[in-house]
Design a protein around this motif. Structure first.
Motif, PDB file in Angstrom:
ATOM      1  N   ASN A   1       0.825  -1.216   0.000  1.00 28.45           N
ATOM      2  CA  ASN A   1       0.000   0.000   0.000  1.00 28.45           C
ATOM      3  C   ASN A   1       0.856   1.262   0.000  1.00 28.45           C
ATOM      4  O   ASN A   1       0.504   2.253  -0.647  1.00 28.45           O
ATOM      5  N   ASP A   2       1.981   1.236   0.699  1.00 25.78           N
ATOM      6  CA  ASP A   2       2.861   2.403   0.701  1.00 25.78           C
ATOM      7  C   ASP A   2       3.506   2.632  -0.661  1.00 25.78           C
ATOM      8  O   ASP A   2       3.648   3.770  -1.112  1.00 25.78           O
ATOM      9  N   ILE A   3       3.896   1.550  -1.320  1.00 24.94           N
ATOM     10  CA  ILE A   3       4.498   1.689  -2.650  1.00 24.94           C
ATOM     11  C   ILE A   3       3.474   2.216  -3.644  1.00 24.94           C
ATOM     12  O   ILE A   3       3.781   3.090  -4.466  1.00 24.94           O
ATOM     13  N   LEU A   4       2.247   1.729  -3.550  1.00 24.32           N
ATOM     14  CA  LEU A   4       1.212   2.226  -4.461  1.00 24.32           C
ATOM     15  C   LEU A   4       0.819   3.669  -4.142  1.00 24.32           C
ATOM     16  O   LEU A   4       0.415   4.415  -5.037  1.00 24.32           O
ATOM     17  N   SER A   5       0.945   4.061  -2.894  1.00 29.35           N
ATOM     18  CA  SER A   5       0.596   5.448  -2.552  1.00 29.35           C
ATOM     19  C   SER A   5       1.631   6.440  -3.063  1.00 29.35           C
ATOM     20  O   SER A   5       1.342   7.635  -3.151  1.00 29.35           O
ATOM     21  N   ILE A   6       2.827   5.965  -3.388  1.00 23.31           N
ATOM     22  CA  ILE A   6       3.829   6.853  -3.983  1.00 23.31           C
ATOM     23  C   ILE A   6       3.323   7.403  -5.315  1.00 23.31           C
ATOM     24  O   ILE A   6       3.574   8.554  -5.668  1.00 23.31           O
ATOM     25  N   PHE A   7       2.579   6.575  -6.020  1.00 24.06           N
ATOM     26  CA  PHE A   7       2.093   6.978  -7.331  1.00 24.06           C
ATOM     27  C   PHE A   7       0.829   7.818  -7.261  1.00 24.06           C
ATOM     28  O   PHE A   7       0.245   8.147  -8.296  1.00 24.06           O
ATOM     29  N   ASP A   8       0.386   8.175  -6.060  1.00 23.16           N
ATOM     30  CA  ASP A   8      -0.796   9.024  -5.930  1.00 23.16           C
ATOM     31  C   ASP A   8      -0.563  10.430  -6.455  1.00 23.16           C
ATOM     32  O   ASP A   8      -1.516  11.178  -6.693  1.00 23.16           O
ATOM     33  N   ILE A   9       0.675  10.793  -6.646  1.00 16.90           N
ATOM     34  CA  ILE A   9       0.964  12.113  -7.212  1.00 16.90           C
ATOM     35  C   ILE A   9       0.468  12.212  -8.651  1.00 16.90           C
ATOM     36  O   ILE A   9       0.221  13.295  -9.173  1.00 16.90           O
ATOM     37  N   LEU A  10       0.279  11.058  -9.273  1.00 17.72           N
ATOM     38  CA  LEU A  10      -0.235  11.046 -10.639  1.00 17.72           C
ATOM     39  C   LEU A  10      -1.709  11.433 -10.708  1.00 17.72           C
ATOM     40  O   LEU A  10      -2.250  11.616 -11.793  1.00 17.72           O
ATOM     41  N   ASN A  11      -2.353  11.567  -9.544  1.00 20.19           N
ATOM     42  CA  ASN A  11      -3.758  11.994  -9.517  1.00 20.19           C
ATOM     43  C   ASN A  11      -3.934  13.400 -10.073  1.00 20.19           C
ATOM     44  O   ASN A  11      -5.009  13.767 -10.522  1.00 20.19           O
ATOM     45  N   ARG A  12      -2.879  14.179 -10.054  1.00 17.62           N
ATOM     46  CA  ARG A  12      -2.973  15.574 -10.506  1.00 17.62           C
ATOM     47  C   ARG A  12      -2.858  15.702 -12.019  1.00 17.62           C
ATOM     48  O   ARG A  12      -3.131  16.759 -12.565  1.00 17.62           O
ATOM     49  N   ILE A  13      -2.456  14.628 -12.685  1.00 16.80           N
ATOM     50  CA  ILE A  13      -2.369  14.639 -14.143  1.00 16.80           C
ATOM     51  C   ILE A  13      -3.612  13.924 -14.674  1.00 16.80           C
ATOM     52  O   ILE A  13      -3.717  12.705 -14.566  1.00 16.80           O
ATOM     53  N   PRO A  14      -4.564  14.667 -15.230  1.00 13.66           N
ATOM     54  CA  PRO A  14      -5.873  14.085 -15.550  1.00 13.66           C
ATOM     55  C   PRO A  14      -5.825  12.892 -16.517  1.00 13.66           C
ATOM     56  O   PRO A  14      -6.460  11.884 -16.278  1.00 13.66           O
ATOM     57  N   LEU A  15      -5.100  12.986 -17.587  1.00 11.35           N
ATOM     58  CA  LEU A  15      -5.129  11.931 -18.595  1.00 11.35           C
ATOM     59  C   LEU A  15      -4.458  10.647 -18.103  1.00 11.35           C
ATOM     60  O   LEU A  15      -4.959   9.548 -18.332  1.00 11.35           O
TER      61      LEU A  15
ATOM     62  N   ALA B   1      -5.822   0.509 -12.709  1.00 11.01           N
ATOM     63  CA  ALA B   1      -4.769  -0.487 -12.506  1.00 11.01           C
ATOM     64  C   ALA B   1      -4.345  -0.538 -11.040  1.00 11.01           C
ATOM     65  O   ALA B   1      -4.194  -1.627 -10.468  1.00 11.01           O
ATOM     66  N   PHE B   2      -4.167   0.631 -10.421  1.00 10.57           N
ATOM     67  CA  PHE B   2      -3.773   0.663  -9.017  1.00 10.57           C
ATOM     68  C   PHE B   2      -4.882   0.123  -8.117  1.00 10.57           C
ATOM     69  O   PHE B   2      -4.616  -0.553  -7.127  1.00 10.57           O
TER      70      PHE B   2
END
Length: 170
Positions: free
Chosen positions: A63-77, A85-86
């Motif tokens: 869960n911590d590794i997947l939460s690193i990619f939460d920054i991609l939430n700001r890029i809409p496409l 996928a996550f």
């Protein structure tokens, strides 16, 4: 089931640790592990609690590794494609952990070792219980295989002459 030094059933510690692992309480799992190691000093209970703590740790790390990619939430496409996928990965990890916990709870309630793949060997290594594999080239007929060590591990002993046939009183 056996009772520990404090009068509490040792299976209770194992069941409690797997329930805590299911709830995602990694800190409480490790606190319970420390308590069982120090207070009860029972090998079986310690291995079960250790497996639950490791299972909780694996879940937390994923869960911590997947939460690193939460920054991609700001890029809409990009978020549109990656969010599904996550979410699927988190769901799959949760299902696998739930299945492991159910299997472990059933085994622990019967008084057996939980035997979680990978985690049980890790717990056994923590206790130093791993048996070394010894390979044999020619097992004897009708018996157990001979244990042969590699030539560089064998101690060199001097050859002594066989003087058993000679009578020293002659």
């Amino acid at each position: 089931m056996r009772k520990g030094k404090l009068g509490i059933s040792l299976g209770f510690y194992a069941v409690l640790s797997f329930v805590l692992a299911f709830m995602g309480q990694t800190t409480l799992c490790f606190l319970l592990l420390g308590f069982v190691l120090v207070a009860e000093r029972d090998e079986w209970a310690s291995r079960q609690v250790m497996q639950a703590a490791f299972l909780s740790l694996v879940s937390s790390l994923v869960n911590d590794i997947l939460s690193i990619f939460d920054i991609l939430n700001r890029i809409p496409l990009i978020y549109v494609f990656l969010s599904d996928a996550f979410a699927f990965i988190r769901w799959a990890v949760s299902v696998v952990i739930l299945v492991f916990i159910i299997i472990a709870l059933v085994k622990v309630c019967k008084g057996k070792d939980a035997g979680l793949p990978g985690l049980s060997t890790l717990a056994e290594r923590a206790f130093g219980l791993v048996a070394q594999k010894v390979y044999s080239t020619n097992p004897p007929a009708g018996g157990q295989p001979q244990q042969q060590a590699y030539p560089y591990n064998q101690p060199q002993q001097p050859v002594q002459p066989n003087n058993q046939n000679q009578n020293p009183q002659q």
